[in-house]
Design a protein around this motif. Structure first.
Motif, PDB file in Angstrom:
ATOM      1  N   GLY A 254       0.452  -1.538   0.040  1.00  0.00           N
ATOM      2  CA  GLY A 254      -0.044   0.170   0.233  1.00  0.00           C
ATOM      3  C   GLY A 254       0.563   1.021   0.059  1.00  0.00           C
ATOM      4  O   GLY A 254       2.011   1.647  -0.086  1.00  0.00           O
ATOM      5  N   SER A 255      -0.250   2.236  -0.091  1.00  0.00           N
ATOM      6  CA  SER A 255       0.655   3.542  -0.090  1.00  0.00           C
ATOM      7  C   SER A 255       1.148   3.891   1.161  1.00  0.00           C
ATOM      8  O   SER A 255       1.845   4.692   1.075  1.00  0.00           O
ATOM      9  N   THR A 256       0.428   3.513   2.184  1.00  0.00           N
ATOM     10  CA  THR A 256       1.063   4.053   2.997  1.00  0.00           C
ATOM     11  C   THR A 256       2.808   3.234   3.768  1.00  0.00           C
ATOM     12  O   THR A 256       3.221   4.789   4.035  1.00  0.00           O
TER      13      THR A 256
ATOM     14  N   HIS B 179      -3.009  12.502   5.103  1.00  0.00           N
ATOM     15  CA  HIS B 179      -3.456  10.477   5.396  1.00  0.00           C
ATOM     16  C   HIS B 179      -2.543  10.465   6.899  1.00  0.00           C
ATOM     17  O   HIS B 179      -1.476  10.760   7.643  1.00  0.00           O
TER      18      HIS B 179
ATOM     19  N   MET C 239      -1.178  16.779  -0.148  1.00  0.00           N
ATOM     20  CA  MET C 239      -1.655  15.473  -0.969  1.00  0.00           C
ATOM     21  C   MET C 239      -2.499  15.870  -1.968  1.00  0.00           C
ATOM     22  O   MET C 239      -3.381  16.590  -1.573  1.00  0.00           O
TER      23      MET C 239
ATOM     24  N   TYR D  55      -9.482  12.930  -1.064  1.00  0.00           N
ATOM     25  CA  TYR D  55     -10.436  11.770  -1.044  1.00  0.00           C
ATOM     26  C   TYR D  55     -11.743  12.164  -1.377  1.00  0.00           C
ATOM     27  O   TYR D  55     -12.313  11.169  -2.438  1.00  0.00           O
TER      28      TYR D  55
ATOM     29  N   ASP E 204       1.538  12.977  -2.259  1.00  0.00           N
ATOM     30  CA  ASP E 204       0.522  11.614  -1.610  1.00  0.00           C
ATOM     31  C   ASP E 204      -1.023  11.853  -3.250  1.00  0.00           C
ATOM     32  O   ASP E 204      -1.906  12.410  -2.938  1.00  0.00           O
TER      33      ASP E 204
ATOM     34  N   ALA F 222      -2.414   9.425  -3.890  1.00  0.00           N
ATOM     35  CA  ALA F 222      -3.039   7.673  -3.620  1.00  0.00           C
ATOM     36  C   ALA F 222      -4.230   7.220  -4.068  1.00  0.00           C
ATOM     37  O   ALA F 222      -4.865   6.363  -4.632  1.00  0.00           O
ATOM     38  N   HIS F 223      -5.144   8.742  -4.505  1.00  0.00           N
ATOM     39  CA  HIS F 223      -6.193   8.342  -5.125  1.00  0.00           C
ATOM     40  C   HIS F 223      -6.481   9.019  -6.678  1.00  0.00           C
ATOM     41  O   HIS F 223      -6.632   9.171  -7.237  1.00  0.00           O
TER      42      HIS F 223
ATOM     43  N   SER G 156      -1.951   4.463  -5.316  1.00  0.00           N
ATOM     44  CA  SER G 156      -2.105   3.555  -5.076  1.00  0.00           C
ATOM     45  C   SER G 156      -2.962   2.873  -5.782  1.00  0.00           C
ATOM     46  O   SER G 156      -4.109   3.567  -6.311  1.00  0.00           O
TER      47      SER G 156
ATOM     48  N   HIS H 218      -4.799   0.385  -6.352  1.00  0.00           N
ATOM     49  CA  HIS H 218      -5.935  -0.353  -6.001  1.00  0.00           C
ATOM     50  C   HIS H 218      -7.264   0.199  -6.149  1.00  0.00           C
ATOM     51  O   HIS H 218      -7.724  -0.070  -6.166  1.00  0.00           O
ATOM     52  N   LYS H 219      -6.885   1.889  -5.520  1.00  0.00           N
ATOM     53  CA  LYS H 219      -7.548   2.513  -5.243  1.00  0.00           C
ATOM     54  C   LYS H 219      -8.843   3.079  -6.868  1.00  0.00           C
ATOM     55  O   LYS H 219      -9.538   2.944  -6.931  1.00  0.00           O
TER      56      LYS H 219
ATOM     57  N   MET I 140      -7.958  11.757   7.568  1.00  0.00           N
ATOM     58  CA  MET I 140      -7.494  12.613   8.062  1.00  0.00           C
ATOM     59  C   MET I 140      -7.750  13.413   9.459  1.00  0.00           C
ATOM     60  O   MET I 140      -8.515  13.489   9.815  1.00  0.00           O
TER      61      MET I 140
HETATM   62  C1  LIG Z   1      -4.646  10.345   0.743  1.00  0.00           C
HETATM   63  C2  LIG Z   1      -4.594   8.939   1.186  1.00  0.00           C
HETATM   64  N1  LIG Z   1      -3.377   9.077   1.579  1.00  0.00           N
HETATM   65  C3  LIG Z   1      -2.647   7.452   1.747  1.00  0.00           C
HETATM   66  C4  LIG Z   1      -3.636   6.730   1.671  1.00  0.00           C
HETATM   67  C5  LIG Z   1      -2.764   4.645   1.993  1.00  0.00           C
HETATM   68  O1  LIG Z   1      -2.888   4.225   0.886  1.00  0.00           O
HETATM   69  P1  LIG Z   1      -3.063   2.742   1.204  1.00  0.00           P
HETATM   70  O2  LIG Z   1      -4.085   2.102   1.786  1.00  0.00           O
HETATM   71  O3  LIG Z   1      -3.156   2.389  -0.165  1.00  0.00           O
HETATM   72  O4  LIG Z   1      -2.340   1.889   2.240  1.00  0.00           O
HETATM   73  C6  LIG Z   1      -4.876   6.633   1.803  1.00  0.00           C
HETATM   74  C7  LIG Z   1      -5.636   5.640   2.239  1.00  0.00           C
HETATM   75  O5  LIG Z   1      -7.061   5.977   2.050  1.00  0.00           O
HETATM   76  C8  LIG Z   1      -5.583   7.618   1.106  1.00  0.00           C
HETATM   77  O6  LIG Z   1      -6.748   8.029   1.375  1.00  0.00           O
END
Ligand SMILES: Cc1ncc(COP(=O)(O)O)c(C=O)c1O
Length: 489
Positions: free
Chosen positions: A91-93, A117, A168, A172, A196, A198-199, A232, A234-235, A448
């Motif tokens: 994941g992006s985490t 996040h 970011m 979202y 970030d 991710a989306h 991410s 997967h999103k 958040m």
């Molecule tokens: C803005 C944002 N950054 C990072 C993440 C973490 O991403 P991941 O779920 O791929 O670890 C999320 C997850 O929802 C997110 O919304």
């Protein structure tokens, strides 16, 4: 599965298998973008479980890219226009943690939004980074606290001794932060910008530019000058959860703002020593999808969205302005006067699952191949929401209070790492006025932080949390009414 296998499963207790199986006949307006696997080709779907293997001579190691792994990464770098791309199967985490560890060292001051996040807050604490929160004075549009370009530029000018910036975009709710001027200002100071995104993995799709949504297709973070970008897949793309990519720009390497060697060193520090081949293969699949098929899917989805929005009852409206992600569907239901709980119930009755419902809006992430039937089901649910409004107290005030929380910031003398590890006690949150939070307090989703570790708890915070809990929100950092506070105040 043949009949006897199903019967065996039915007799035994497999809570996860049973629950996940029943979710398959629903309309998905949430991540993952693979739509319960249906967005994959039949052949790839049937292959998936067989792709699970370990680091063999024939496969190589995702953390030590060479051979076929390197080839897959090179193809991804070409598609996403990076100098180097890594596949991160946690994941992006994890991608963001690797990015922060690659670009900064303990004690560094990194500028970021309060609405970063919670994984970013956790990573800063873990890595000993000082999160310098950007001063926000304009009410964010949405409850993810996304900042304005001017606020970032002002903080960049005012804050001293910054080692870098983390932002970011998109948020979202599909809101995009323009990055070009911010990157120029940061680079003029010689500091890197981590994004970030991710989306925003789907922004790399080369759309045809026919419809208004395609004409206003958002630019990728890399194309606006970002140094390191986490996405991410997967999103928003057909990829398995939690498939993520970490992209490094050529300019970051050439300028010395980010060392590719240090980045490579951090991969095995934070990524499991057994990265998942099925997840990595799904990134290969998503990249190929972008190269060949995705543009047509985007055109089709945008047409369906336009048709859907044209038929919305007047009590619901789409929150969209030019520059937002045109694939994200944010529906403001406040004029319906329907309560959050009732919206949940109505959607559920229509077998519709959305990504998030807040006090004012519902956020739908339609997978790129969303069938027309799913939009019909969502439309029927919206018509019922429009008819059945009966909320006694105004949720709009709660939405406003949630957005206002991003304008409140209280500095702490403790670093994030110290706040995380300091002595703490659990307290009823109603009795926590004036105390300092020991952890992140974040409604989930979107995750958040309304409060960062070490921040002082104000009366307005307590009132907001109570209102959110009354709306059946899950708030990370508050469990059974208890919150962790620092004891040494
Ligand atoms: C803005 C944002 N950054 C990072 C993440 C973490 O991403 P991941 O779920 O791929 O670890 C999320 C997850 O929802 C997110 O919304």
């Amino acid at each position: 599965m043949n009949k006897s296998e199903s019967a065996v499963f039915a007799e035994r207790e497999l809570p996860l298998v049973s629950a996940l199986k029943t979710g398959r006949n629903r309309h998905s307006f949430h991540m993952p973008g693979n739509r319960a696997g249906q967005a994959f080709s039949a052949e790839f779907r049937s292959l998936l479980a067989c792709l699970d293997t370990t680091e063999l001579a024939a496969t190589g190691d995702i953390n030590e890219p060479a051979g076929i792994v390197l080839r897959a990464l090179e193809l991804a770098a070409r598609t996403f226009s990076s100098a180097q791309t890594y596949f991160i199967t946690c994941g992006s985490t994890t991608s963001l943690r690797i990015a922060l560890a690659a670009a900064f060292k303990a004690g560094d001051r990194v500028l970021m939004g309060k609405g970063s996040h919670l994984s970013v807050a956790n990573s800063c604490a873990l890595l000993g980074l000082e999160a310098v929160l950007i001063k926000q004075d304009t009410l964010p549009r949405f409850a993810d606290g996304q900042m304005k370009e001017a606020e970032v530029l002002r903080s960049l000018k005012e804050e001293k001794n910054l080692a870098g910036v983390l932002l970011m975009t998109p948020g979202y709710y599909g809101e995009n932060l323009p990055l070009e001027k911010i990157c120029q200002a940061a680079h003029a100071r010689g500091i890197p910008v981590i994004v970030d995104s991710a989306h925003g993995a789907h922004f790399a799709i080369k759309v045809s530019g026919k419809s208004p949504g395609e004409k206003n297709w958002p630019r990728t973070a890399l194309s606006q000058g970002a140094d390191l970008v986490a996405q991410s897949a997967h999103k928003t793309l057909p990829a398995l959860t939690p498939a993520s990519m970490l992209h490094l720009s050529q300019a970051a390497i050439d300028s010395g703002r980010v060392s590719p060697a240090r980045l490579a060193k951090m991969l095995p520090v934070f990524q499991t020593s057994s990265p998942s081949f099925p997840i990595a293969a799904s990134l290969d699949y998503a990249r190929d999808f972008i190269d060949h098929d995705a543009a047509a899917y985007v055109s089709r989805l945008l047409d369906l969205l336009e048709e859907f929005v044209a038929q919305l009852p007047s009590e619901l409206s789409r929150e969209y302005i030019s520059g937002d992600d045109p694939c994200r569907l944010v529906l403001d239901y406040s004029a319906s006067n329907c309560s959050r709980q009732k919206v949940f119930e109505i959607l559920d009755a229509h077998r519709v699952d959305v990504e998030l419902i807040d006090a004012r809006c519902m956020v739908c992430i339609p997978p790129l191949d969303t069938p027309r039937e799913s939009f019909i089901a969502l439309g029927q649910a919206c018509a019922e929401i429009a008819r059945s409004g009966q909320s006694e107290h105004s949720q709009v005030k709660i939405d406003l209070a949630q957005r206002q929380a991003f304008l409140r910031q209280s500095r702490t003398s403790l670093t994030l790492r110290d706040s995380f590890s300091a002595e703490s006690e659990a307290l009823d949150f109603q009795n926590a006025l004036g105390r300092q939070s020991a952890g992140v307090i974040a409604p989930y989703p979107p995750g958040m932080p309304l409060l960062w570790p070490g921040e002082e708890i104000k009366a307005a915070d307590i009132a907001l949390w109570q209102d959110l809990l009354d709306l059946a929100y899950d708030i990370r950092g508050i469990k059974s009414g208890k919150i962790g506070v620092l004891t040494d105040k």
